[in-house]
Design an enzyme around this catalytic site. Structure first.
Site, PDB file in Angstrom:
ATOM      1  N   LYS F 101      -4.896  -7.115  -3.051  1.00  0.00           N
ATOM      2  CA  LYS F 101      -4.132  -5.925  -2.663  1.00  0.00           C
ATOM      3  C   LYS F 101      -2.974  -5.783  -3.629  1.00  0.00           C
ATOM      4  O   LYS F 101      -2.063  -6.612  -3.661  1.00  0.00           O
ATOM      5  CB  LYS F 101      -3.603  -6.030  -1.236  1.00  0.00           C
ATOM      6  CG  LYS F 101      -2.665  -4.865  -0.888  1.00  0.00           C
ATOM      7  CD  LYS F 101      -2.059  -4.974   0.491  1.00  0.00           C
ATOM      8  CE  LYS F 101      -0.944  -3.940   0.655  1.00  0.00           C
ATOM      9  NZ  LYS F 101      -0.274  -4.042   1.969  1.00  0.00           N
ATOM     10  N   GLY F 162       6.699  -1.011   7.571  1.00  0.00           N
ATOM     11  CA  GLY F 162       7.514  -1.571   8.644  1.00  0.00           C
ATOM     12  C   GLY F 162       8.346  -0.578   9.425  1.00  0.00           C
ATOM     13  O   GLY F 162       9.152  -0.961  10.263  1.00  0.00           O
ATOM     14  N   ALA F 188       0.459   0.732   5.986  1.00  0.00           N
ATOM     15  CA  ALA F 188       1.899   0.815   6.266  1.00  0.00           C
ATOM     16  C   ALA F 188       2.260   2.032   7.097  1.00  0.00           C
ATOM     17  O   ALA F 188       1.734   3.119   6.901  1.00  0.00           O
ATOM     18  CB  ALA F 188       2.688   0.854   4.965  1.00  0.00           C
ATOM     19  N   THR F 211       3.321  -5.246  10.839  1.00  0.00           N
ATOM     20  CA  THR F 211       4.475  -5.225  11.745  1.00  0.00           C
ATOM     21  C   THR F 211       4.136  -4.704  13.144  1.00  0.00           C
ATOM     22  O   THR F 211       4.616  -5.250  14.138  1.00  0.00           O
ATOM     23  CB  THR F 211       5.593  -4.353  11.138  1.00  0.00           C
ATOM     24  OG1 THR F 211       5.799  -4.740   9.782  1.00  0.00           O
ATOM     25  CG2 THR F 211       6.891  -4.529  11.901  1.00  0.00           C
TER      26      THR F 211
END
Lengths: 69, 259, 259, 69, 259, 259, 69, 69
Positions: F101, F162, F188, F211
């Site tokens: 990644k 996050g 994300a 997260t």
């Protein structure tokens, strides 16, 4: 003094004899209009229009302002 | 109330910038621009029609460079080279005028900017003495780079050009505003008056639009609406809005009720 | 441009209605109301303080019934009976003035209206000759009933009183507007200028607010912003916004590009 | 002529002798102010204030306009 | 993981309730309901076709009351009287089954409930021993009244019946949930799986839908999606979501980077 | 039902990819990953602690490369050079494993990607034989460039890393999906289950998150919720949702009502 | 055979005598662990660890996998 | 014993002679089906169908369950 052929805004254009950019602009009724001329990829300042002779094979772009966002 | 908008060496009262495309005719273009109160007006450069109707009216006969700050854009350019060339022609056309709107597109379909080419064109133009207002994506990193590089205004899109979707990315715009040292002007995407207000309420320094006015059923009236909207949003930003709460809060006193 | 707002037997230029609660003092109240350009101003009725500082300044000394159309509200009433009684007192207080804002709350926490009590109070007041502007939920069925019943204006909430959440229910408001024969005025919930614009763009006839102005950091400036916002939103509604599209659409011509 | 006790805006109030609503309002410095009076649940029009005597045990509410939304 | 859903005297594992309308045929109806995992299934009551094709298949031959909890609704009723009469017929039809979905409409166009009639019908039905699950507006005051009155479930709309607009009123739903003592089931408006998840994440006890499944291109597959969505949203609600922040927060440690 | 997710030379059943950061401990990390059903698991590379507690447990003892496809990321890299170097180390660490990644950040505060550096690193890595899954902005032009260049998956952010803001840019994602030939995985920004469903309903091929699971009050339960959410959203996408309409549409027949 | 000083994960490290990467890894209890070594900017494959002698002034990075998003 | 005319689900219906609700239901092939009968606004329980004679002018509604939301 022989005829010349040059490209004007993408169109092949013929003239009986050499002429300068100022004469061309006048022929096109551009006097008193706002426009700019590029010749063979070079911008030609207004001040040089009269002094710039169009030669056979030249590529000329004449642009003006239009509506845009 | 509202401080002037400083862009490079220039200063303006109005924070609404407008385009001149897509109107029915040049009279409507002029009337809408007057109604909008805009001082900066974008124009495009195109080949002069040779021969046929060579004495057709010219945009600049209606929108005089003496009355408005003409902002030539590079719309239609898909490479840094074309964009730079267009700016050069514009500067010659406008007798040395060095303020330009740089716009390098990445794709015909969405008209989304090509940021790599945009950055490269911006560099060249700035070195050549242009004052560059740059249309760009809402990528905070590129916006900062353009800001640092010396663009006089960074102009992220609110949504795709001509989409009228409004501010689809308020979070990105907020992040961009946090990092900015130059005026941030939302360019493209505004669809109606409240979109412009929202952009200003976020803290943007101005809004640039074209289609939202030109393609309204009544362009002149929409131009007025946009003028008011930008002023209204600016004032609301400066006034500092109330806090939001899930539950209500009485507007009338809760003491002194009769029994 | 914008036709006057007709409410019952009266007619107004401004489509912004404002409250007089929550300001620092009566001077700020007056200045904000002047800045807002509002012609209709809501007030509450409370017991007069007996004895102590009996010559304290009175709201109506600052907001003269000669200059503004005073709209007494029934804020703080939780039953039809109290609301009707309050309106009667208001009419006596204002020398027979018969225009009132009916508001019957269902709950202290959210200040959400009690529609059953509201309907019953509206009936009584209309029979007694009042011109009733009614604060209500965004329930299209009740809004229609209040309209049919003869209320001079139906005023659904945009979000809870004092919440500042803005227009959380555009769909309901649109449905209410489709069925209405009386002015629909969004009452409660507006938080910032664009909220007011959005309400007007939906086609509402006006907006009533209090907290959004009174609790802004700079109430006078926010009052100006709201004035502009309502005008802007109204113009945008009348101008007829452009269509939305997912993909962009060039503002500049795509012919005549140089090669 | 004996003293009277009545309820004024929720407070028990005593006066040495009967008085009418107009006299009460003046005592309270309400002249030239906008106010409305309700007596025992009935609104008393201004025109009747002088003619309306307060009796022992009456319940009187006097209200005026305040800031509200 | 998830506690059972208790509705009056009954208890269920599934928190998805489905309707039986708008399917191509009864086979598709049955297959979709099986795929949805729903235990409570709504049906309507209509006149039996006399004479012609009198031995056409019957809904209850496909959805057996022995396998599913049949929830007769009063769809199509515009008065308390009709709704009560329909419930009585349903109870006779289902051999004394006393669980019903009360739905009194206010208008043919939006199918918005008539709350005054709904309240009155609910009273009558509860007194007559019915366990009433009530379709209602998102008015927190009425929802509380229906709750206090003894309805076994309060079912506010998320958006108009059959609109597929999803949860347009999360604030109202949140307020309703705060005040509730009975299961709150979002009824009407769900359009796709995430809408159902969002309702459950708000804290709703269940979701009732029909059109979103029946009118999907592939109803059986959408029924599966909805089953998963309700479970997913319920788990997410119980798991307690992370906080939102405007700015990011690294997922990887920022110590120990190589140099 | 759902076809496998093909990434480069590999194929997977699960469309949920998860990170391993921010958990209380390695046991919780493992349990959450098992609950999520993810087959691809991202890890970061950091300096080994020298000396002190040198026999502390190692992440790969809990998440065995034999059971999961380990996806080393370049989190924390701010230049193409560092990112490439990190990928080289990862390949050595994982015995020649070539799936990585790529993530080159532009800024510590928002963790927004630096697209210029990202493009340059992607070129180098692809030439060196890596299979590159690339975290990027939602700029459709760059996403197409990365796709054309040969990245095995393009992974635009939904909102900042996050942040938990969810899909703030559905329009961009839709445009990116229109142009893509490789799997588009939202990376994300997901905050709760419905965010993941929405990404899949837009047509994304997968979702990567860390997260949202690790920082939920109950990570294991949220991991289950996310597993269900991705499956649910995928099914809903394939099932083809109903059309939206402003006005309702009866779910029950309007003929055969009793009189 | 003299002592050597080299940089290990940013820390100056001293050893009484030269040693190879494999010996270093064992000293650090890394055997049977997954790790990778970079020496003076070059990745050293596991296969070469034993054959690679650490010289005075070398810069060595040893990394392993940790939780990340 | 004469013919009777009654209203069945809105339609005028004629029968040569009186019959009870159970007989009517059977004629309509409703046996073993789930249905409910309302007669002159009153619900008639299944248990009473056989005992309930249809008289001239009665208004009868027979309903069953159909797909609904």
């Amino acid at each position: 003094m022989s005829a010349i052929v040059f490209k004007l805004n993408g169109e092949l254009t013929q003239k009986p004899k050499e002429l300068n950019l100022n004469e061309l602009a006048n022929e096109l009724n551009l006097f008193r209009k706002k426009f700019a001329i590029e010749m063979n990829g070079e911008i030609i300042p207004k001040s040089s229009h009269s002094a710039t002779l169009i030669k056979d094979g030249d590529v000329i772009e004449i642009v003006h302002a239009v509506g845009g966002g | 109330m509202t401080s002037p908008l400083r862009i490079g060496s220039r200063s303006f009262e109005s924070r609404l910038l407008v385009g001149t495309g897509k109107y029915k005719n040049l009279e409507e273009t002029r009337d809408a621009i007057i109604a909008s109160g805009a001082e900066i007006v974008t124009v495009a450069l195109r080949r002069t029609n040779i021969g046929q109707n060579s004495d057709e009216p010219n945009l600049l006969d209606f929108i005089s460079p003496d009355k408005w700050t003409i902002l030539p854009n590079t719309a239609g350019c898909f490479s840094a080279e074309d964009a730079v060339r267009t700016c050069m022609l514009a500067r010659e056309l406008l007798d040395g005028h060095n303020l330009v709107k740089l716009e390098v597109l990445g794709e015909k379909k969405t008209l989304y900017p090509n940021m790599t080419q945009t950055i490269s064109a911006a560099k060249t133009l700035i070195e050549d003495g242009f004052e560059v207002m740059v249309y760009c994506s809402d990528d905070p990193i590129f916006c900062k780079e353009l800001d640092d590089m010396g663009c006089v205004s960074v102009m992220p899109l609110a949504s795709p050009i001509g989409s009228g979707l409004g501010i689809v990315n308020p979070h990105s715009i907020s992040i961009i505003l946090e990092n900015s040292t130059k005026p941030i002007i939302v360019d493209a995407g505004v669809g109606t008056a409240s979109d412009a207000s929202i952009a200003m309420e976020l803290g943007c320094d101005g809004v640039l639009m074209n289609t939202a006015i030109a393609k309204a059923a009544k362009p002149i009236l929409m131009a007025e609406a946009m003028k008011d909207a930008v002023i209204s949003g600016r004032k609301a930003f400066l006034a500092g809005r109330m806090q939001k709460t899930l539950f209500g809060n009485a507007s009338s006193p809760i003491q002194g009720l009769i029994e």
